[in-house]
Design an enzyme around this catalytic site. Sequence first.
Site, mmCIF file in Angstrom:
data_model
loop_
_atom_site.group_PDB
_atom_site.id
_atom_site.type_symbol
_atom_site.label_atom_id
_atom_site.label_comp_id
_atom_site.label_asym_id
_atom_site.label_seq_id
_atom_site.Cartn_x
_atom_site.Cartn_y
_atom_site.Cartn_z
ATOM 1 N N ASN A 212 0.784 -1.043 0.040
ATOM 2 C CA ASN A 212 -0.025 -0.040 -0.175
ATOM 3 C C ASN A 212 0.808 1.260 0.004
ATOM 4 O OD1 ASN A 212 0.666 0.780 2.821
ATOM 5 N ND2 ASN A 212 -0.355 -1.183 3.301
ATOM 6 N N LYS A 291 8.837 -17.020 -10.826
ATOM 7 C CA LYS A 291 8.442 -15.956 -11.517
ATOM 8 C C LYS A 291 7.157 -16.354 -12.285
ATOM 9 C CE LYS A 291 9.218 -11.862 -14.210
ATOM 10 N NZ LYS A 291 9.674 -11.510 -15.542
ATOM 11 N N PHE A 325 -4.428 3.008 14.580
ATOM 12 C CA PHE A 325 -4.822 4.107 13.655
ATOM 13 C C PHE A 325 -5.896 3.764 12.637
ATOM 14 C CE2 PHE A 325 -1.573 7.549 13.240
ATOM 15 C CZ PHE A 325 -0.768 7.161 14.573
HETATM 16 N N1 CTP Z 1 -3.740 -3.465 12.018
HETATM 17 C C1 CTP Z 1 -3.116 -4.485 12.432
HETATM 18 N N2 CTP Z 1 -3.110 -5.670 11.713
HETATM 19 C C2 CTP Z 1 -3.668 -6.054 10.735
HETATM 20 C C3 CTP Z 1 -4.315 -4.802 10.002
HETATM 21 C C4 CTP Z 1 -4.252 -3.746 10.794
HETATM 22 O O1 CTP Z 1 -2.407 -4.390 13.691
HETATM 23 N N3 CTP Z 1 -3.671 -7.006 9.895
HETATM 24 C C5 CTP Z 1 -3.695 -2.216 12.564
HETATM 25 C C6 CTP Z 1 -3.062 -1.038 12.086
HETATM 26 O O2 CTP Z 1 -1.670 -1.002 12.349
HETATM 27 C C7 CTP Z 1 -3.924 0.047 12.557
HETATM 28 C C8 CTP Z 1 -5.311 -0.524 12.603
HETATM 29 O O3 CTP Z 1 -4.967 -1.875 12.806
HETATM 30 O O4 CTP Z 1 -3.498 0.448 13.865
HETATM 31 C C9 CTP Z 1 -6.206 -0.293 11.491
HETATM 32 O O5 CTP Z 1 -7.336 -0.818 11.645
HETATM 33 P P1 CTP Z 1 -8.050 -1.668 10.221
HETATM 34 O O6 CTP Z 1 -9.358 -2.077 11.150
HETATM 35 O O7 CTP Z 1 -7.176 -2.893 10.020
HETATM 36 O O8 CTP Z 1 -7.993 -0.740 9.629
HETATM 37 P P2 CTP Z 1 -7.872 -0.889 7.897
HETATM 38 O O9 CTP Z 1 -6.799 -1.758 7.625
HETATM 39 O O10 CTP Z 1 -8.237 0.171 7.330
HETATM 40 O O11 CTP Z 1 -9.491 -1.950 7.654
HETATM 41 P P3 CTP Z 1 -10.818 -1.881 7.494
HETATM 42 O O12 CTP Z 1 -10.809 -2.724 6.145
HETATM 43 O O13 CTP Z 1 -11.548 -2.551 8.467
HETATM 44 O O14 CTP Z 1 -11.225 -0.342 7.361
#
Ligand code: CTP
Length: 406
Positions: A212, A291, A325
């Site tokens: 990302n 690959k 976050f």
């Molecule tokens: N996070 C984590 N492990 C994951 C995904 C996210 O620890 N596999 C943490 C991130 O570091 C951040 C928070 O969770 O602090 C984000 O929450 P999340 O619900 O995962 O947000 P998004 O990835 O945006 O997911 P959603 O699709 O629910 O919006």
Amino acid sequence: MMRFSTLSSKNILLGVTGSIAAYKAAELVRELSRQGAAVTVVMTESAGKFVGLTTFNALSGRTVYTNLFNNPAEPAPHINLPRQADAVVIAPATANFIGKMAHGIADDLLSTIVLAAQKPILVCPAMNSAMYEHPAMKGNLEQLRKYGYQVVEPETGPLACGDEGPGRLAEPSTICEAVKTVLEKKDLQGRKILVTAGPTEEPIDPVRFISNRSSGKMGYSLARVARRRGAEVVLISGPTCLSKPWGIEFVPVRTAAEMHKAVMSYFDWATIVIKAAAVADYGPSTVIPQKLKKGTPDLSLKLTRTPDILKELGKRKKRQILVGFAAESKNLAVEARRKLQEKNLDLIVANDITVPGAGFGFDTNQVKIITAAGGVIDSPLLDKEEIAYLILDKVLEVMQKRGGRS
Ligand code: CTP
């Protein structure tokens, strides 16, 4: 430029001694000034063999001092200059100058200033590695540490003399960070803070991955500011283009699984965990060992959920403060509160990724900080370092409300 900086209106006395690295001191003057400090340069006689006084004069916009008797109208510069300074930085510091500092020799303006100064002193050695590793040098630096001076270790790499090893003057950005650390209030002293940052990369085959747009800037700013404010910091980072912040333990990882393992191994150590990383929620179900060759017009990739690290921490947490976050494109507050609850967080930092200049990839961010107790702060668009100060202020407040139990 940031609206707020630890160096705003601070007076820094920069002592430059006779090393080839003296040219880097010019860059240091620029960096300190750019961050709001007023820099007064004092050069030794041998520094003048490497860089001209005019360079420092132009960059600092101030008088450059070279000896005790520069100006009859200013009879005691060795007393007045350190008195006016908030910190004294010797960069580069030669072997000879360090030797003089360690033994209290005061035979020129700069060495006399060092003896007279009742301010924090930072010493940034620069020399050939054989000289740096000589027992005499080790003993001298040890002595300086005993005096309470901060030694900003040199870096290892190619040296001007053609050798390779330790002895390269620390980068101006590192020295600047060390100066800020010395001048900052230490309200996070004794706290052990685990920060995650950056994206994760989930491999498809040996050359491709899913990732990302996270730059890591928010997490790195948090790590730097926490260290500056006295915390012990471990930064677990996915792949970024940023350089490792000074003075912290750095754990590089690539995938969500690696981040999960690293976070779990530090969790019991931490008193505060800040999960700024943009962890990939899904990764390829299997990694193709060779690959992948193009063929069919369509190609489907089967993805599997990665472990939700933060959710697991929420279940396991005992005394830790957990900060998550949330980057959202709609229903910011609702989504953030849902994540706060679902992941058992103490605080969540939410940002609307549709706001221009905020979030992924930018140097700035605009956030909503929500606490489990219901408090909300809406920040304006600020530099990520300023956002880091706000978040850490709020973390401290939450800890204080808990009555210092953490
Ligand atoms: N996070 C984590 N492990 C994951 C995904 C996210 O620890 N596999 C943490 C991130 O570091 C951040 C928070 O969770 O602090 C984000 O929450 P999340 O619900 O995962 O947000 P998004 O990835 O945006 O997911 P959603 O699709 O629910 O919006």
